[in-house]
Design a protein around this motif. Sequence first.
Motif, PDB file in Angstrom:
ATOM      1  N   LYS A 192       0.873  -1.088   0.128  1.00 61.41           N
ATOM      2  CA  LYS A 192       0.074  -0.137   0.072  1.00 61.41           C
ATOM      3  C   LYS A 192       0.862   1.298   0.050  1.00 61.41           C
ATOM      4  O   LYS A 192       0.503   2.345  -0.622  1.00 61.41           O
ATOM      5  N   ASN A 193       1.923   1.205   0.775  1.00 58.65           N
ATOM      6  CA  ASN A 193       3.085   2.282   0.770  1.00 58.65           C
ATOM      7  C   ASN A 193       3.460   2.711  -0.649  1.00 58.65           C
ATOM      8  O   ASN A 193       3.415   3.770  -1.205  1.00 58.65           O
ATOM      9  N   MET A 194       3.819   1.531  -1.228  1.00 62.54           N
ATOM     10  CA  MET A 194       4.078   1.836  -2.720  1.00 62.54           C
ATOM     11  C   MET A 194       2.930   2.538  -3.732  1.00 62.54           C
ATOM     12  O   MET A 194       3.213   3.408  -4.426  1.00 62.54           O
ATOM     13  N   GLN A 195       1.980   1.855  -3.454  1.00 60.62           N
ATOM     14  CA  GLN A 195       0.531   2.259  -4.401  1.00 60.62           C
ATOM     15  C   GLN A 195       0.483   3.754  -4.025  1.00 60.62           C
ATOM     16  O   GLN A 195       0.177   4.541  -4.999  1.00 60.62           O
ATOM     17  N   ASP A 196       0.548   3.962  -2.868  1.00 61.36           N
ATOM     18  CA  ASP A 196       0.068   5.477  -2.476  1.00 61.36           C
ATOM     19  C   ASP A 196       1.070   6.453  -3.207  1.00 61.36           C
ATOM     20  O   ASP A 196       0.694   7.566  -3.285  1.00 61.36           O
ATOM     21  N   ILE A 197       2.366   6.074  -2.745  1.00 62.72           N
ATOM     22  CA  ILE A 197       3.506   6.880  -3.483  1.00 62.72           C
ATOM     23  C   ILE A 197       3.339   7.224  -5.023  1.00 62.72           C
ATOM     24  O   ILE A 197       3.326   8.556  -5.492  1.00 62.72           O
ATOM     25  N   PHE A 198       2.923   6.156  -5.763  1.00 61.54           N
ATOM     26  CA  PHE A 198       2.724   6.478  -7.219  1.00 61.54           C
ATOM     27  C   PHE A 198       1.589   6.804  -7.611  1.00 61.54           C
ATOM     28  O   PHE A 198       1.158   7.030  -8.749  1.00 61.54           O
ATOM     29  N   SER A 199       0.300   6.697  -6.816  1.00 63.28           N
ATOM     30  CA  SER A 199      -0.728   7.301  -6.887  1.00 63.28           C
ATOM     31  C   SER A 199      -1.209   8.753  -6.349  1.00 63.28           C
ATOM     32  O   SER A 199      -2.149   9.257  -6.809  1.00 63.28           O
ATOM     33  N   GLY A 200      -0.068   9.312  -5.866  1.00 67.84           N
ATOM     34  CA  GLY A 200      -0.408  10.753  -5.212  1.00 67.84           C
ATOM     35  C   GLY A 200      -0.755  10.761  -3.897  1.00 67.84           C
ATOM     36  O   GLY A 200      -1.343  12.025  -3.564  1.00 67.84           O
ATOM     37  N   ASN A 201      -1.312   9.740  -3.238  1.00 67.49           N
ATOM     38  CA  ASN A 201      -1.839   9.748  -1.967  1.00 67.49           C
ATOM     39  C   ASN A 201      -1.091  10.156  -0.670  1.00 67.49           C
ATOM     40  O   ASN A 201      -0.048   9.786  -0.780  1.00 67.49           O
ATOM     41  N   LYS A 202      -1.446  11.071   0.252  1.00 66.44           N
ATOM     42  CA  LYS A 202      -0.683  11.329   1.289  1.00 66.44           C
ATOM     43  C   LYS A 202      -0.511  10.016   2.177  1.00 66.44           C
ATOM     44  O   LYS A 202      -1.171   9.200   2.527  1.00 66.44           O
ATOM     45  N   LEU A 203       0.939   9.542   2.556  1.00 61.25           N
ATOM     46  CA  LEU A 203       1.065   8.279   3.315  1.00 61.25           C
ATOM     47  C   LEU A 203       0.714   8.256   4.616  1.00 61.25           C
ATOM     48  O   LEU A 203       0.810   9.380   5.296  1.00 61.25           O
ATOM     49  N   THR A 204      -0.157   7.174   4.932  1.00 62.36           N
ATOM     50  CA  THR A 204      -0.554   6.991   6.193  1.00 62.36           C
ATOM     51  C   THR A 204       0.439   6.009   6.896  1.00 62.36           C
ATOM     52  O   THR A 204       0.810   5.960   7.979  1.00 62.36           O
ATOM     53  N   ASN A 205       1.084   5.127   5.873  1.00 62.13           N
ATOM     54  CA  ASN A 205       2.107   4.042   6.727  1.00 62.13           C
ATOM     55  C   ASN A 205       3.465   4.484   5.597  1.00 62.13           C
ATOM     56  O   ASN A 205       3.441   3.720   4.669  1.00 62.13           O
ATOM     57  N   GLY A 206       4.207   4.882   5.860  1.00 66.02           N
ATOM     58  CA  GLY A 206       5.294   5.462   4.908  1.00 66.02           C
ATOM     59  C   GLY A 206       6.759   4.741   5.516  1.00 66.02           C
ATOM     60  O   GLY A 206       6.776   4.414   6.515  1.00 66.02           O
ATOM     61  N   SER A 207       7.309   4.150   4.473  1.00 62.78           N
ATOM     62  CA  SER A 207       8.817   3.599   4.714  1.00 62.78           C
ATOM     63  C   SER A 207       9.885   4.597   4.708  1.00 62.78           C
ATOM     64  O   SER A 207       9.662   5.643   3.918  1.00 62.78           O
ATOM     65  N   PHE A 208      10.865   4.464   5.455  1.00 58.11           N
ATOM     66  CA  PHE A 208      11.847   5.492   5.322  1.00 58.11           C
ATOM     67  C   PHE A 208      13.401   5.020   5.635  1.00 58.11           C
ATOM     68  O   PHE A 208      13.714   3.708   5.988  1.00 58.11           O
ATOM     69  N   TYR A 209      14.266   5.653   5.653  1.00 54.88           N
ATOM     70  CA  TYR A 209      15.370   5.344   5.535  1.00 54.88           C
ATOM     71  C   TYR A 209      16.401   6.451   6.649  1.00 54.88           C
ATOM     72  O   TYR A 209      16.342   7.870   6.277  1.00 54.88           O
ATOM     73  N   VAL A 210      17.266   5.885   7.425  1.00 58.52           N
ATOM     74  CA  VAL A 210      17.923   6.680   8.363  1.00 58.52           C
ATOM     75  C   VAL A 210      19.685   6.621   7.994  1.00 58.52           C
ATOM     76  O   VAL A 210      19.736   5.328   8.253  1.00 58.52           O
ATOM     77  N   TYR A 211      20.155   7.495   7.747  1.00 58.08           N
ATOM     78  CA  TYR A 211      21.606   7.377   7.477  1.00 58.08           C
ATOM     79  C   TYR A 211      22.492   8.145   8.316  1.00 58.08           C
ATOM     80  O   TYR A 211      22.023   9.370   8.732  1.00 58.08           O
ATOM     81  N   ILE A 212      23.229   7.202   9.251  1.00 63.73           N
ATOM     82  CA  ILE A 212      24.014   8.164  10.121  1.00 63.73           C
ATOM     83  C   ILE A 212      25.538   7.853   9.796  1.00 63.73           C
ATOM     84  O   ILE A 212      26.312   7.085  10.360  1.00 63.73           O
ATOM     85  N   ALA A 213      26.034   8.960   9.053  1.00 61.39           N
ATOM     86  CA  ALA A 213      27.439   8.818   8.174  1.00 61.39           C
ATOM     87  C   ALA A 213      28.362   9.000   9.424  1.00 61.39           C
ATOM     88  O   ALA A 213      29.488   8.619   9.429  1.00 61.39           O
TER      89      ALA A 213
END
Length: 506
Positions: free
Chosen positions: A339-360
Motif C-alpha cells: 500500500k505504501n508503494m501504491q500510495d506513492i505512485f498514486s499521489g496519496n498522502k502516506l499513512t504508513n510510509g517507509s523511510f531510511y535513516v543514514y548516520i554517516a
Amino acid sequence: MGKKVSVIGAGVAGLASAIRLQHAGYQVTLYEKEARPGGKMNQVKMDGYQFDLGPSIVMMPKVYKEIFELCGRDPDDYIPMEMLDPMYQVYFSDEPLQPMSVSNNLARWTETLESISQADTTGFFNYLDDAYLGFSFAWDHILQRPFRKKSDFYNLALLKDGMKTKTGRSADQFVSQYIKSERLKQVISFQTLYIGISPVKSPSFYTMIPMLQFIYGIWFIKGGMYRMTKSMEELFIELGGTVHYKAPVTEILIEKRRAIGIRIENEEIKSDFVVCNADFPYAMKHLVQNKQAKGKYTNKKIDHMEYSCSTLVFYLAMDRKYNDVDHVHNFVFSKDFDKNMQDIFSGNKLTNGSFYVYIASKIDSSLAPPGKDGLYIMMPVSNVNTAKYEWNKETITYYRTYILNTLKTIKAFENIENEIVSETCLTPLDFESKFNAYHGAVFGLLPNMRQSSHLRPQSKANNCDNLYFTGSSVHPGAGVPIVLLSAKIAAQELMHDDQGILFDYT
C-alpha cells in the motif's frame, strides 16, 4: 588547444563528462547555476554537522574509481573507501525490536537466511545466480553503450543473449519466484526505489540492484558522498578545465540544427560542442528552444512522459551519539509495504510510509561535532505532479511527526524528539526549484519498460548535431554508478562524431 566544449551543470554526470573530455584533449568549460558543484550529490552544513544532501550509498566502487584511473590517478588519493559489513539494518514497523541485519559476508548472511527458512535459503542463491546472469548481459550489451538506431537494440546477437536471461516480469514477481518470506522479499526488492520506481512496477531487469550489493558490497567514502563531488572537481581543474559557478544557462544556442554554444543571461558563449547535464525534461522544455532541434521531445511530449517518485529529506543535528545503533544505513519498512508503494505512485498522502535513516558520522566522526551524530532521514514520496496534496508546512509537519513517532518505537530512538539540536529539510518542491528536477522527480524519468534502454532519451541529440545529454533521465538511467556510465557514453559519442573513434560495444 583542442576544440571547445561547454558543459551545462556540474552534477555527477556533468563533472564526469567534463573530466573525460578534458583528458581527451578538449578545452572544456563547466557552467553551474549554483555556487558549488555536485547537483543533488551535494552537502548540507549546519551548526558543525555535515550531511550528504542526496545520494548516500556507494555501490559498484569500480565505476567510481574508473574516472580517476582513466586519468592516471590513484583513486585512494581522492576517494578513500571502506566496505561496510553488515551493509545495512532493516526494521519492520510491526516488530521494531526484531530488525534484520543484512550482510554480504556469505557465511553470516546464510545463517540469517537459514533462520528464516531452508527453502528461502536455496531460493536466494538461485535468485543470485539468475540476477547475476541478467546483470552480465546488461553490463555487456545495455548499460555501457548508446542506442542511436533501432538495429543497435533489435539485432540477432543481442536477442540471442537476452533470451538467456529471465526478464519480462516485474521485480516483485521475479523475486517471488525464489523467495516466499514477505520480509525477505522486501529486503531484496525495495532497492528499485534507489532509481525511483516501485518493485511492483519495476522491470525485473532492476533486480540486479540488490544482487550488486550482495556481490560487490556497500562502501563508504571518507568524508561522505560529497568527497566524490569535490574530488572530481579537483581532478577536472588539475587537468586544466575551467568552472564557472553562479552561471545559470538560459538557452542552448542552435543554428541549422547544430549546437553552437550557450546563453548565460544576455551573453552568448560559443563552443564547438555542448554537453547538457541539466535534467533532460527540463533541458528540452526550457534550454532547447529551437522546435526542430527538439524532435519528438516537444513540450507536450515532455509533459506526458512518466516520472519517478520524489523524496522528503530531513537533516537532524542530534545532541548525542547513537552508539547503540549498529549500522550506518537503516531502513524502516511500513506495516503495509504494498500500500505504501501504491500510495506513492498514486499521489496519496502516506499513512504508513517507509523511510531510511543514514548516520554517516558513526563511521566518520569529522561529519559531526565531538560526541554527536547527525541523522539523515529520507522518505520516498509522490512527485509534485502526482501528489494529490500540497507541499506546505502542514504536510512537512505531518510527515515529520509520523517519522519521529515511528522511530520512538525503535531501541535507541525512544527520546529522539528531545535530542534534536537543529534541523532542516528538502521537499519535492526544493528538488524542483534548486536542481531543476522536473516535477521534483529526484530520479528523473520513470525507468519502466517504455522508458528504459533504447526507449529512453539517448546521449546524442536526435535532431541536433554537436549536442549531447547526460544524467539520470538519459540512458542508462539513475543511480550514481549508472549516471557515471551515462557520462562515459556522452563523452564517447562526442568523440565518435568529432574524430570518428569507434568504441567496441559488443
